[in-house]
Design an enzyme around this catalytic site. Sequence first.
Site, PDB file in Angstrom:
ATOM      1  N   ARG A  61       0.782  -1.206   0.081  1.00 28.62           N
ATOM      2  CA  ARG A  61       0.204   0.076  -0.051  1.00 28.62           C
ATOM      3  C   ARG A  61       0.734   1.080  -0.144  1.00 28.62           C
ATOM      4  O   ARG A  61       0.468   2.340  -0.718  1.00 28.62           O
ATOM      5  CB  ARG A  61      -0.958  -0.012   1.144  1.00 28.62           C
ATOM      6  CG  ARG A  61      -2.098   1.081   1.196  1.00 28.62           C
ATOM      7  CD  ARG A  61      -2.902   0.924   2.206  1.00 28.62           C
ATOM      8  NE  ARG A  61      -4.041   1.914   2.170  1.00 28.62           N
ATOM      9  CZ  ARG A  61      -4.318   2.630   3.324  1.00 28.62           C
ATOM     10  NH1 ARG A  61      -3.625   2.431   4.618  1.00 28.62           N
ATOM     11  NH2 ARG A  61      -5.300   3.786   3.180  1.00 28.62           N
ATOM     12  N   HIS A  65       0.337   4.281  -2.350  1.00 25.91           N
ATOM     13  CA  HIS A  65       0.015   5.832  -1.830  1.00 25.91           C
ATOM     14  C   HIS A  65       1.359   6.853  -2.246  1.00 25.91           C
ATOM     15  O   HIS A  65       1.042   7.835  -2.237  1.00 25.91           O
ATOM     16  CB  HIS A  65      -0.088   5.824  -0.388  1.00 25.91           C
ATOM     17  CG  HIS A  65      -1.557   5.423  -0.027  1.00 25.91           C
ATOM     18  ND1 HIS A  65      -1.949   5.745   1.410  1.00 25.91           N
ATOM     19  CD2 HIS A  65      -2.529   4.659  -0.476  1.00 25.91           C
ATOM     20  CE1 HIS A  65      -3.255   5.227   1.453  1.00 25.91           C
ATOM     21  NE2 HIS A  65      -3.447   4.492   0.327  1.00 25.91           N
ATOM     22  N   SER A  75       8.107  10.263  -1.781  1.00 27.17           N
ATOM     23  CA  SER A  75       7.455  11.735  -0.892  1.00 27.17           C
ATOM     24  C   SER A  75       6.656  11.019   0.380  1.00 27.17           C
ATOM     25  O   SER A  75       6.679  11.818   1.224  1.00 27.17           O
ATOM     26  CB  SER A  75       6.600  12.463  -1.783  1.00 27.17           C
ATOM     27  OG  SER A  75       5.415  11.659  -2.416  1.00 27.17           O
ATOM     28  N   ASN A  93      -3.616   8.408   4.933  1.00 26.74           N
ATOM     29  CA  ASN A  93      -2.507   8.114   5.523  1.00 26.74           C
ATOM     30  C   ASN A  93      -2.524   7.943   6.994  1.00 26.74           C
ATOM     31  O   ASN A  93      -1.805   6.944   7.879  1.00 26.74           O
ATOM     32  CB  ASN A  93      -0.893   8.451   5.170  1.00 26.74           C
ATOM     33  CG  ASN A  93      -0.980   8.474   3.743  1.00 26.74           C
ATOM     34  OD1 ASN A  93      -1.145   7.335   3.014  1.00 26.74           O
ATOM     35  ND2 ASN A  93      -0.139   9.435   2.992  1.00 26.74           N
ATOM     36  N   HIS A 192      -6.362  -5.808  -2.593  1.00 29.55           N
ATOM     37  CA  HIS A 192      -7.263  -5.994  -1.262  1.00 29.55           C
ATOM     38  C   HIS A 192      -7.473  -7.297  -1.024  1.00 29.55           C
ATOM     39  O   HIS A 192      -8.508  -7.567  -0.244  1.00 29.55           O
ATOM     40  CB  HIS A 192      -8.595  -5.090  -1.324  1.00 29.55           C
ATOM     41  CG  HIS A 192      -8.277  -3.486  -1.185  1.00 29.55           C
ATOM     42  ND1 HIS A 192      -9.439  -2.983  -1.386  1.00 29.55           N
ATOM     43  CD2 HIS A 192      -7.122  -2.770  -1.007  1.00 29.55           C
ATOM     44  CE1 HIS A 192      -8.759  -1.345  -1.397  1.00 29.55           C
ATOM     45  NE2 HIS A 192      -7.489  -1.319  -1.160  1.00 29.55           N
TER      46      HIS A 192
END
Length: 319
Positions: A61, A65, A75, A93, A192
């Site tokens: 994940r 993100h 980042s 987050n 998922h």
Amino acid sequence: MACFPTSSVCLVLLILVMGNANAQLSTNFYSSSCPKLFSTVKSTVQSAISKEARMGASLLRLFFHDCFVNGCDGSILLDDTSSFTGEKNANPNRNSARGYEVVDNIKSAVENVCPGVVSCADILAITARDSVQILGGPSWNVKLGRRDARTASQSAANNGIPPPTSSLNQLISRFSALGLSTKDLVALSGSHTIGQARCTSFRAHIYNDSNIDKSFASTRQQNCPSTSGSGDNNLAPLDLQTPTAFDNNYFKNLVQQKGLLHSDQELFNGGSTDSTVRGYSNNPNTFATDFASAMIKMGDISPLTGSKGEIRKNCRKIN
Ligand code: HEM
Ligand SMILES: *[C@@H]1O[C@H](CO)[C@@H](O)[C@H](O)[C@H]1NC(C)=O
């Protein structure tokens, strides 16, 4: 050797040189500068997953993100300071993204074998691949050569990462804005099939949506109170059957209206993605192949290359 502007050899050379300045990612980017890179990353990911199987999901994940916010540039890994606001406390987050300590461990192990060479952005890309593979999913050749951002954007994280309340159209347009197709959306959502979500992310779906299997909804309600604020952080598996195995059960769940998130069930709700979901639910190999190509595509989103950005020494702060 002369290079006349009209000669076709010259043109070919020019195109090659310009292509290089525009530096593309490549699978052998570190093959001479850090030959032990892959084995070093893999063994650290393996030991983290041995300690806690969910970590594979959390690491996968992080890469998503990262890539969805101004490209795959590391980042997301930058810590907030008194003078710098990063992405770790953006809505998608905060109290949710995890695995930063494992990324630190991987980075230290990589710095030990080849100091100052490998970017945190590339470490995330390799880590995502290894996590999927270790949990039984497909593998692929990871393209490398990304450099690390010297900036981050909390607002871009809030606006770029889709929330679980998204409709199918919203999901399609978020992905399409980044060059990812509707098929990529469905394949990547197959992530998922591993990991966990907090009650606050699926409460409205299990209490208020009608496109959900009734007994599944009541099972999930047992550990997720209807009142907002109570039990918000209680966890449930995104795949009710095998949350630590990277398989196609996620899609089988969707066909039975047992998707945990509203956004999950949107992919099989009488719309244009139903047939793809059904296809993946019946054919794990098609899912595996499409997932691997979609991960490579996601990894290609706006990388910093050439002399842009930097190779961070510590993934949590700019040099
Ligand atoms: C399609 C749009 C997507 C939405 C709306 C979405 C939303 C979410 C939400 C709400 C959670 C639970 C967070 C929490 O409650 O703490 C979650 C977990 C997760 N997501 Fe997604 N996601 C999407 C796509 C993706 C993609 C493309 C990937 C990877 C390529 C991914 C990988 C994961 C993983 C592995 C977890 C479990 C993490 C863990 O257990 O730590 N998701 N996602
Ligand atoms: C369900 O919908 C009603 C009416 O819109 C709303 O008041 C309530 O807060 C919702 N419940 C949940 C758990 O989202």
